[in-house]
Write a protein that holds these residues in place. Structure first.
Motif: not given
Lengths: 137, 400
Positions: B101, B103-105, B107
């Motif tokens: 979450i 690291s933006g990988q 949601t």
């Protein structure tokens, strides 16, 4: 004589085979770094202490003492009927080196009790070191 | 807002929890169990399967990321992770969700563990020997099993019996101490209608009359064997504010291994120079540092309890008492409701069900929501730990 379904060690593994090859000659050995002399037990062919891949086998004195044990009162494998005992041994030569041994029944044991190796030849080429109490003076 | 170099502090939340019935014979596939628990957790979070874009499982789970994607029809799955070993996984699984979450990988990450632990593969009987399929020769190929299985050392309970014996030798802990852990946790299960041992009380004589399995461990020192599944949903704390259950923050999470003797499955840990020095000590130290909290700040704990001795060791590892004092601490009532740190408030692996420590995460969330069947009044922090001794993981939950 091997019981029919007794689990035997793989003795030709790249990393651990040398231990069992020595055991077949009734020698107790540990993996040792040839560069820094660190003990690498259980065996592996890389020394994380000094970065060397140059490793060999070192004979160790086959005497030790009881570090812990458990008496198995409930069989989960037919080759090891209850009661039987699994003992955890530390070597006299270097207490940081440990081995496991099997003892039938529930012999009287205590912390620090002296033990020595008995090589058990199970079948040609398959020998495992066992540990038995040394009669105390 | 980053507060430390480990800047995940309070930045993610557990917004959904789910569990199946815990039984001895589910009569259902593991995939069905995991799906049921997962759907419950997703619904609890106010989400739908379409909102789940990440999944994390244990290395021991037979339900893979593609399996759960198939079962739930996950249309947006873009992240999956696996960690272990086995019962050491659950808190580390939450850590992977947090990492994904932040690291933006991903949601919304679904984290699950399911097993037919009684009617299927019974881990307590030794997974290596069962998976050997009756082969005459065991070990090799990195397992290191050749140093253990040929001696009859095959099951985790036998290994932990060695730990218990050594603790008794070094510190004088007793079977009475282990009994106090078993009995305390059983009382929590007796208050939890969903626990497998909900209706079976345990007295001290019950404990001593239970069958000796691997001396000094008796049957009531052993956890249950369970068919069932648990799941949770993790999301960013900001996003959690819009969810039905916004209030359970992941204060910090940590995994740790040892520098030596962590190879193989579990038995090589017996070869460590100090048997009682476990990775839990390292996890505890680092976890508190990441959390900016200490043992005195912990209001309630869900300690991984595959055996009573595991609890005793972790009481020390996580600084809830001093080294060597775990037995006396447990016997003092400190782990009971009203004590310094009540533990395993749903009954744990010992008496609620053995979902390999994932039920500990779910119960931790219930405590922080104020929804436990043995609610600790005013509890604001909950320590949750996972299995040991090869490697381990733990986390601290905080009520926002």
């Amino acid at each position: 004589m091997a019981a029919i379904d007794r689990p035997l060690p793989v003795v030709d593994d790249e990393e651990t085979g040398g231990f069992f090859a020595a055991a077949a000659e009734h020698r107790l050995v540990v993996r040792t770094c040839n560069s820094c002399a660190a003990t690498l037990h259980l065996p592996k062919s890389y020394c994380h202490h000094c970065g060397s891949w140059d490793v060999g086998w070192r004979d160790v004195r086959p005497t030790g003492s009881v570090y812990s044990w458990t008496v198995l009162q409930h069989s989960i494998h037919e080759a090891f009927p209850a009661p039987c005992t699994v003992v955890l041994v530390q070597l006299d030569e270097d207490p940081a080196i440990r081995f496991v041994g099997y003892l039938p029944g529930a012999p009287e044991l205590h912390d620090g009790m002296p033990v020595r190796v008995r090589f058990e030849d199970i079948e040609p080429g398959v020998t495992i070191p066992q540990w038995e109490p040394v009669p105390e003076a | 807002m980053a507060t430390t170099d480990h800047d995940h502090r309070d930045r993610c939340a557990v917004v959904g929890i789910g569990a199946t019935e815990f039984s001895k014979k589910s009569g259902r596939s593991v995939a069905a169990l995991v799906s049921e628990a997962s759907l419950a957790a997703i619904a609890d979070a106010g989400l739908t399967p379409a909102d789940i874009d990440g999944v994390v499982r244990s290395d021991y789970d037979s339900v893979t990321h593609n399996d759960i994607g198939h079962w739930l029809g996950l249309s947006g799955l873009t992240f999956w992770g696996i960690t272990g070993t086995g019962g050491s996984a659950p808190c580390g699984m939450i850590g992977q969700a947090v990492a994904a979450i932040l690291s933006g990988q991903a949601t919304n990450v679904l984290v699950y563990r399911g097993l037919n632990g009684r009617s299927g593969l019974r881990l307590g009987r030794g997974s290596a020997i069962q998976r050997s399929g009756g082969a005459r020769h065991v070990g090799g190929n990195g397992t290191l099993d050749e140093f253990f299985l040929p001696y009859g050392l095959m099951a985790p309970g036998q290994l932990f019996a060695m730990y218990a014996r050594r603790h008794m030798i070094e510190y004088g802990s007793t079977s009475d101490d282990l009994a106090s852990i078993a009995m305390t946790v059983r009382k929590r299960a007796n208050a939890n209608p969903a626990a497998q041992m909900a209706h079976r009380t345990m007295s001290l004589s019950d404990y001593y009359e239970s069958r000796m399995i691997a001396d000094p461990l008796r049957m009531f020192d052993y956890c249950l064997e369970t068919d069932g599944a648990c799941a949770v949903v993790v999301t960013a704390a900001e996003r959690a504010k819009d969810s039905p259950h916004p209030g359970v923050l992941i204060r910090a999470v940590t995994q740790a291994a040892m520098p030596e003797m962590q190879g193989g499955l579990v038995f090589p840990a017996l070869m460590r120079p100090d048997l009682l020095d476990n990775p839990g000590r390292r996890v505890g130290k680092e976890l508190y540092r990441r959390a900016g909290l200490g043992p005195a700040d912990i209001d309630v704990a869900q300690l991984y309890d595959c055996y009573t001795i595991t609890v005793l060791l972790q009481l020390e590892d996580y600084g809830l008492c001093g080294t060597g004092e775990g037995g006396a601490f447990a016997s003092s009532g400190a782990i009971d409701i009203g004590g310094t740190v009540p533990i395993n408030t749903a009954g744990g692996n010992l008496s609620e069900g053995y979902i390999h420590g994932m039920n500990h995460v779910v119960e931790g969330v219930r405590q922080m929501r104020g929804q436990s069947t043995s609610q600790v009044p005013g509890a604001q922090t909950c320590l949750v730990t996972s299995g040991t001794p090869t490697v381990t993981s733990a986390l601290i939950l905080r009520a926002a």
